[in-house]
Motif scaffolding. Sequence first.
Motif, PDB file in Angstrom:
ATOM      1  N   LEU A  51       0.832  -1.185   0.000  1.00  0.00           N
ATOM      2  CA  LEU A  51       0.000   0.000   0.000  1.00  0.00           C
ATOM      3  C   LEU A  51       0.876   1.248   0.000  1.00  0.00           C
ATOM      4  O   LEU A  51       2.008   1.227   0.494  1.00  0.00           O
ATOM      5  CB  LEU A  51      -0.909   0.008   1.227  1.00  0.00           C
ATOM      6  CG  LEU A  51      -1.954  -1.112   1.313  1.00  0.00           C
ATOM      7  CD1 LEU A  51      -2.718  -1.006   2.637  1.00  0.00           C
ATOM      8  CD2 LEU A  51      -2.918  -1.046   0.143  1.00  0.00           C
ATOM      9  N   ASP A  52       0.358   2.331  -0.546  1.00  0.00           N
ATOM     10  CA  ASP A  52       1.112   3.583  -0.628  1.00  0.00           C
ATOM     11  C   ASP A  52       1.597   3.986   0.770  1.00  0.00           C
ATOM     12  O   ASP A  52       0.792   4.210   1.679  1.00  0.00           O
ATOM     13  CB  ASP A  52       0.208   4.680  -1.198  1.00  0.00           C
ATOM     14  CG  ASP A  52       0.950   5.985  -1.459  1.00  0.00           C
ATOM     15  OD1 ASP A  52       1.782   6.383  -0.619  1.00  0.00           O
ATOM     16  OD2 ASP A  52       0.688   6.606  -2.507  1.00  0.00           O
ATOM     17  N   PRO A  53       2.926   4.079   0.971  1.00  0.00           N
ATOM     18  CA  PRO A  53       3.444   4.399   2.307  1.00  0.00           C
ATOM     19  C   PRO A  53       2.962   5.730   2.856  1.00  0.00           C
ATOM     20  O   PRO A  53       2.786   5.863   4.073  1.00  0.00           O
ATOM     21  CB  PRO A  53       4.963   4.412   2.084  1.00  0.00           C
ATOM     22  CG  PRO A  53       5.184   3.478   0.934  1.00  0.00           C
ATOM     23  CD  PRO A  53       4.016   3.718   0.031  1.00  0.00           C
ATOM     24  N   SER A  54       2.729   6.722   1.990  1.00  0.00           N
ATOM     25  CA  SER A  54       2.263   8.011   2.498  1.00  0.00           C
ATOM     26  C   SER A  54       0.844   7.910   3.047  1.00  0.00           C
ATOM     27  O   SER A  54       0.493   8.571   4.029  1.00  0.00           O
ATOM     28  CB  SER A  54       2.340   9.081   1.404  1.00  0.00           C
ATOM     29  OG  SER A  54       1.451   8.812   0.340  1.00  0.00           O
ATOM     30  N   VAL A  55       0.026   7.071   2.428  1.00  0.00           N
ATOM     31  CA  VAL A  55      -1.343   6.862   2.911  1.00  0.00           C
ATOM     32  C   VAL A  55      -1.315   6.069   4.216  1.00  0.00           C
ATOM     33  O   VAL A  55      -2.003   6.417   5.192  1.00  0.00           O
ATOM     34  CB  VAL A  55      -2.185   6.143   1.848  1.00  0.00           C
ATOM     35  CG1 VAL A  55      -3.576   5.823   2.394  1.00  0.00           C
ATOM     36  CG2 VAL A  55      -2.297   6.988   0.586  1.00  0.00           C
ATOM     37  N   VAL A  56      -0.527   5.008   4.248  1.00  0.00           N
ATOM     38  CA  VAL A  56      -0.414   4.198   5.462  1.00  0.00           C
ATOM     39  C   VAL A  56       0.146   5.034   6.607  1.00  0.00           C
ATOM     40  O   VAL A  56      -0.362   5.000   7.737  1.00  0.00           O
ATOM     41  CB  VAL A  56       0.482   2.972   5.211  1.00  0.00           C
ATOM     42  CG1 VAL A  56       0.733   2.214   6.517  1.00  0.00           C
ATOM     43  CG2 VAL A  56      -0.154   2.045   4.183  1.00  0.00           C
ATOM     44  N   GLY A  57       1.200   5.796   6.314  1.00  0.00           N
ATOM     45  CA  GLY A  57       1.804   6.627   7.346  1.00  0.00           C
ATOM     46  C   GLY A  57       0.838   7.652   7.906  1.00  0.00           C
ATOM     47  O   GLY A  57       0.784   7.880   9.121  1.00  0.00           O
ATOM     48  N   SER A  58       0.065   8.274   7.031  1.00  0.00           N
ATOM     49  CA  SER A  58      -0.917   9.259   7.481  1.00  0.00           C
ATOM     50  C   SER A  58      -1.943   8.619   8.402  1.00  0.00           C
ATOM     51  O   SER A  58      -2.363   9.213   9.405  1.00  0.00           O
ATOM     52  CB  SER A  58      -1.606   9.898   6.281  1.00  0.00           C
ATOM     53  OG  SER A  58      -0.683  10.588   5.467  1.00  0.00           O
ATOM     54  N   SER A  59      -2.352   7.399   8.070  1.00  0.00           N
ATOM     55  CA  SER A  59      -3.315   6.696   8.904  1.00  0.00           C
ATOM     56  C   SER A  59      -2.728   6.370  10.271  1.00  0.00           C
ATOM     57  O   SER A  59      -3.360   6.598  11.309  1.00  0.00           O
ATOM     58  CB  SER A  59      -3.759   5.406   8.196  1.00  0.00           C
ATOM     59  OG  SER A  59      -4.594   4.620   9.021  1.00  0.00           O
ATOM     60  N   LEU A  60      -1.502   5.863  10.287  1.00  0.00           N
ATOM     61  CA  LEU A  60      -0.876   5.479  11.552  1.00  0.00           C
ATOM     62  C   LEU A  60      -0.535   6.692  12.410  1.00  0.00           C
ATOM     63  O   LEU A  60      -0.656   6.654  13.638  1.00  0.00           O
ATOM     64  CB  LEU A  60       0.390   4.668  11.278  1.00  0.00           C
ATOM     65  CG  LEU A  60       0.191   3.294  10.631  1.00  0.00           C
ATOM     66  CD1 LEU A  60       1.543   2.675  10.286  1.00  0.00           C
ATOM     67  CD2 LEU A  60      -0.595   2.359  11.544  1.00  0.00           C
ATOM     68  N   ALA A  61      -0.108   7.775  11.769  1.00  0.00           N
ATOM     69  CA  ALA A  61       0.328   8.953  12.520  1.00  0.00           C
ATOM     70  C   ALA A  61      -0.805   9.573  13.315  1.00  0.00           C
ATOM     71  O   ALA A  61      -0.573  10.224  14.344  1.00  0.00           O
ATOM     72  CB  ALA A  61       0.927   9.986  11.565  1.00  0.00           C
ATOM     73  N   GLY A  62      -2.029   9.374  12.859  1.00  0.00           N
ATOM     74  CA  GLY A  62      -3.160   9.907  13.597  1.00  0.00           C
ATOM     75  C   GLY A  62      -3.302   9.288  14.977  1.00  0.00           C
ATOM     76  O   GLY A  62      -3.871   9.903  15.888  1.00  0.00           O
ATOM     77  N   ARG A  63      -2.794   8.082  15.137  1.00  0.00           N
ATOM     78  CA  ARG A  63      -2.898   7.396  16.430  1.00  0.00           C
ATOM     79  C   ARG A  63      -1.551   7.295  17.145  1.00  0.00           C
ATOM     80  O   ARG A  63      -1.511   7.195  18.370  1.00  0.00           O
ATOM     81  CB  ARG A  63      -3.466   5.987  16.222  1.00  0.00           C
ATOM     82  CG  ARG A  63      -4.885   5.971  15.679  1.00  0.00           C
ATOM     83  CD  ARG A  63      -5.408   4.543  15.594  1.00  0.00           C
ATOM     84  NE  ARG A  63      -5.446   3.889  16.899  1.00  0.00           N
ATOM     85  CZ  ARG A  63      -5.748   2.596  17.071  1.00  0.00           C
ATOM     86  NH1 ARG A  63      -6.032   1.841  16.008  1.00  0.00           N
ATOM     87  NH2 ARG A  63      -5.771   2.065  18.274  1.00  0.00           N
ATOM     88  N   TYR A  64      -0.473   7.297  16.378  1.00  0.00           N
ATOM     89  CA  TYR A  64       0.852   7.095  16.972  1.00  0.00           C
ATOM     90  C   TYR A  64       1.755   8.261  16.583  1.00  0.00           C
ATOM     91  O   TYR A  64       2.706   8.141  15.819  1.00  0.00           O
ATOM     92  CB  TYR A  64       1.424   5.748  16.532  1.00  0.00           C
ATOM     93  CG  TYR A  64       0.442   4.622  16.764  1.00  0.00           C
ATOM     94  CD1 TYR A  64       0.131   4.210  18.057  1.00  0.00           C
ATOM     95  CD2 TYR A  64      -0.236   4.031  15.706  1.00  0.00           C
ATOM     96  CE1 TYR A  64      -0.818   3.219  18.288  1.00  0.00           C
ATOM     97  CE2 TYR A  64      -1.174   3.034  15.918  1.00  0.00           C
ATOM     98  CZ  TYR A  64      -1.462   2.637  17.211  1.00  0.00           C
ATOM     99  OH  TYR A  64      -2.403   1.671  17.423  1.00  0.00           O
ATOM    100  N   GLY A  65       1.416   9.414  17.152  1.00  0.00           N
ATOM    101  CA  GLY A  65       2.120  10.644  16.827  1.00  0.00           C
ATOM    102  C   GLY A  65       3.493  10.748  17.446  1.00  0.00           C
ATOM    103  O   GLY A  65       4.247  11.666  17.121  1.00  0.00           O
ATOM    104  N   GLY A  66       3.848   9.822  18.327  1.00  0.00           N
ATOM    105  CA  GLY A  66       5.182   9.830  18.905  1.00  0.00           C
ATOM    106  C   GLY A  66       6.227   9.233  18.003  1.00  0.00           C
ATOM    107  O   GLY A  66       7.424   9.288  18.310  1.00  0.00           O
ATOM    108  N   LEU A  67       5.807   8.644  16.898  1.00  0.00           N
ATOM    109  CA  LEU A  67       6.731   8.030  15.956  1.00  0.00           C
ATOM    110  C   LEU A  67       7.012   8.959  14.780  1.00  0.00           C
ATOM    111  O   LEU A  67       6.146   9.744  14.375  1.00  0.00           O
ATOM    112  CB  LEU A  67       6.150   6.724  15.402  1.00  0.00           C
ATOM    113  CG  LEU A  67       5.953   5.576  16.392  1.00  0.00           C
ATOM    114  CD1 LEU A  67       5.210   4.428  15.710  1.00  0.00           C
ATOM    115  CD2 LEU A  67       7.284   5.085  16.955  1.00  0.00           C
ATOM    116  N   ALA A  68       8.207   8.847  14.238  1.00  0.00           N
ATOM    117  CA  ALA A  68       8.525   9.472  12.956  1.00  0.00           C
ATOM    118  C   ALA A  68       8.186   8.475  11.848  1.00  0.00           C
ATOM    119  O   ALA A  68       8.077   7.264  12.098  1.00  0.00           O
ATOM    120  CB  ALA A  68       9.999   9.845  12.899  1.00  0.00           C
TER     121      ALA A  68
END
Length: 308
Positions: A51-68
Motif C-alpha cells: 500500500l502507498d506508504p504516504s497513505v499508510v503513514g498518514s493513517s498510523l500517525a493519527g494514532r501514533y504521533g510519537g513516531l517518525a
Amino acid sequence: MSVLIELAVGDPRADTRHVSLADAETIAEIAQELGAKGLRLVDRADGRIALDPSVVGSSLAGRYGGLAYAIDAPTTRNAPYNLARRVLSFDRATERGVGLVLRPGTGDEVSDAVAPDPQPTEPAERWSEYVDILTALWESFPREALLGDQEAAVVADDARIRPINHDGRFYRVAGPLDGPASAQGRPAVLVADTAALGWERVAAVADAVIVDEADIAGADGALTAAMEAAGRSRADVALLARIDGSGDPVRLQQWASESGVDGFVLAPTGDPASIVDVVRRVVPALAPSTRTPLRVALRRPESTEVGA
C-alpha cells in the motif's frame, strides 16, 4: 541511537513480509511504547507492491504521533511537485516527523510530457535532479511568509514565496508549493541505494543513509570521504544499518560502534508475532529515542542544528 522499524503494509496472504494495516497498528503501538524513533514504510517487499506508504503513514500517525515516519517512493510514476506537496503536508501534520526515502527509477506521465530530454536513461542523474527540485520546493514557501493577519486580511506575504522555475534535463517545474515549510525546515532525505547512485551524489544531499548489513563494511569510510569532498561534515548524516534484528542487542551495539553505524533499520521477517518479538527484544536495548525532529535525531549527537 535511532531505530526505525521497516514494514510493508499490504495483503498478508500474498507474502509473509507484508502485514495488514491492523497488524501494522499493533506493531506501531509497541514500537512507540518501547522508544523506537519511527517506522520506515516501504512501497514493495520481495517484488510485491505494498500500500502507498504516504497513505499508510498518514493513517498510523493519527494514532501514533510519537513516531517518525520514513516513507519510500520511487521517481517512477511520481511527479516531483505532487510528491513534494504530499510529503510536506504529512510532515507539517506530524510536527517534525517525516522523511522521504527517494528511490531511483524512471519518469512519470506528467513530467515526461514536457521533459526537455524525451529519452533520458540515467536513473542516478534523474534522482539527483529530482532531489534538487524537492529541496527547492520545500523551501519555496518559508514558514515566516504565512501571516494569517485577519485584521489586515492578509494570509501570506507573497513577496517571500518564490517560484523555483526549474528547467533541467529531466523536469520542468515552476512552483512554488501552496503551503508553508514544516517545523523541521524540510522533510528529511534518506538514501537506500548507494550502489546505484554512488557516494558522491548521496553525500551532497542525504540526511541519512541506509545500508544493508552485508554491505556495511567500509561504508563509514566511504561516506566520510564523500562528505568531506562535498564540503559537509560526517556528523550531518546518519549511517543506518538495515538488519533483520535477530542478533544479540548487546552485540549489535558493539558492532555499530566498530562499524561507525549511528542507528538501525530493523527489517524483521516472518509473521506479525515474530516482528513484535524482534521489536520487544531489540528496541529497548538500542538507546530508545526522544521526541526530537527527525532531521535532528538522524544526526550524530554533536550536530543538533536544524537547517532550512
